[in-house]
Design a protein around this motif. Sequence first.
Motif, PDB file in Angstrom:
ATOM      1  N   THR A   8     -13.876  -7.543  12.265  1.00 15.45           N
ATOM      2  CA  THR A   8     -14.885  -6.554  11.881  1.00 15.45           C
ATOM      3  C   THR A   8     -14.686  -6.189  10.409  1.00 15.45           C
ATOM      4  OG1 THR A   8     -13.453  -4.735  12.593  1.00 15.45           O
ATOM      5  CG2 THR A   8     -15.046  -5.581  14.220  1.00 15.45           C
ATOM      6  N   ASP A  10     -14.405  -3.305   9.041  1.00 11.30           N
ATOM      7  CA  ASP A  10     -13.388  -2.273   8.823  1.00 11.30           C
ATOM      8  C   ASP A  10     -11.954  -2.794   8.988  1.00 11.30           C
ATOM      9  OD1 ASP A  10     -13.841  -2.488  11.576  1.00 11.30           O
ATOM     10  OD2 ASP A  10     -13.484  -0.379  11.959  1.00 11.30           O
ATOM     11  N   CYS A  11     -11.813  -4.027   9.437  1.00 11.28           N
ATOM     12  CA  CYS A  11     -10.505  -4.669   9.531  1.00 11.28           C
ATOM     13  C   CYS A  11     -10.378  -5.827   8.537  1.00 11.28           C
ATOM     14  CB  CYS A  11     -10.253  -5.152  10.956  1.00 11.28           C
ATOM     15  SG  CYS A  11      -9.853  -3.819  12.106  1.00 11.28           S
ATOM     16  N   THR A  31      -4.257  -0.219   9.882  1.00 13.97           N
ATOM     17  CA  THR A  31      -5.684  -0.558   9.996  1.00 13.97           C
ATOM     18  C   THR A  31      -6.052  -0.846  11.448  1.00 13.97           C
ATOM     19  OG1 THR A  31      -5.676  -1.465   7.756  1.00 13.97           O
ATOM     20  CG2 THR A  31      -7.465  -2.172   9.217  1.00 13.97           C
ATOM     21  N   ALA A  32      -5.256  -1.645  12.121  1.00 14.91           N
ATOM     22  CA  ALA A  32      -5.548  -2.016  13.514  1.00 14.91           C
ATOM     23  C   ALA A  32      -5.421  -0.827  14.460  1.00 14.91           C
ATOM     24  CB  ALA A  32      -4.620  -3.135  13.961  1.00 14.91           C
ATOM     25  N   LYS A  34      -6.449   2.065  14.263  1.00 16.63           N
ATOM     26  CA  LYS A  34      -7.712   2.810  14.357  1.00 16.63           C
ATOM     27  C   LYS A  34      -8.640   2.235  15.420  1.00 16.63           C
ATOM     28  CE  LYS A  34      -7.308   3.882   9.478  1.00 16.63           C
ATOM     29  NZ  LYS A  34      -7.750   3.546   8.136  1.00 16.63           N
ATOM     30  N   LYS A  35      -8.386   0.987  15.829  1.00 19.59           N
ATOM     31  CA  LYS A  35      -9.236   0.320  16.813  1.00 19.59           C
ATOM     32  C   LYS A  35      -8.744   0.499  18.253  1.00 19.59           C
ATOM     33  CE  LYS A  35     -12.097  -2.300  15.103  1.00 19.59           C
ATOM     34  NZ  LYS A  35     -13.487  -2.029  14.800  1.00 19.59           N
ATOM     35  N   GLN A  75      -7.771  -5.429  24.696  1.00 18.76           N
ATOM     36  CA  GLN A  75      -8.470  -5.704  23.443  1.00 18.76           C
ATOM     37  C   GLN A  75      -7.766  -6.775  22.617  1.00 18.76           C
ATOM     38  OE1 GLN A  75      -8.606  -1.316  22.260  1.00 18.76           O
ATOM     39  NE2 GLN A  75     -10.277  -2.220  21.070  1.00 18.76           N
ATOM     40  N   ILE A  77      -7.672  -7.724  18.591  1.00 21.36           N
ATOM     41  CA  ILE A  77      -8.041  -7.206  17.271  1.00 21.36           C
ATOM     42  C   ILE A  77      -7.507  -8.166  16.205  1.00 21.36           C
ATOM     43  CG2 ILE A  77      -7.765  -5.290  15.627  1.00 21.36           C
ATOM     44  CD1 ILE A  77      -9.351  -4.455  18.089  1.00 21.36           C
TER      45      ILE A  77
END
Length: 151
Positions: A8, A10-11, A31-32, A34-35, A75, A77
Amino acid sequence: MKLQDILTLDCTLCAIKGTSKKKLLEIISTTAAKKFDNIDTHQLFESLMAREKVGSTGIGNGIAIPHGRLSNTSQVIAVLLTSEQAVEFDAIDNRAVDIIIALFVPEENCQQHLDTLQSIAQIFSTKQIAKQVRKCKNSQELFNIIKHAER
């Protein structure tokens, strides 16, 4: 699973200032995190470091694919990061790394994990993609290159 299916905007992080492997892995973990709802930065960082202790994920040509397996999620990511300066990563060719594609995958999805790693390797199998990635000036441009690379 293909990288384009899980990456994504945002990543996707372009031209990050990081002076060490550890610092870049910390940025990736933050960063990850946040998902994920139930996994924090520390757990993500520890999963990456556990894999690095087995052997470096630096695959050569300035590219690394660190990955962590997680027991408490379904998930997958991905985080794509380029660094302003290449950092020592103990890569197989002893070359410093400036392109990092990190994966966080469920522990029980071994085949999906292998398929995603293969997808990443295919994208970067030609030096042209790596050259384009290194020329990116922002995260949107970087994200777009990867999205179009697999089509």
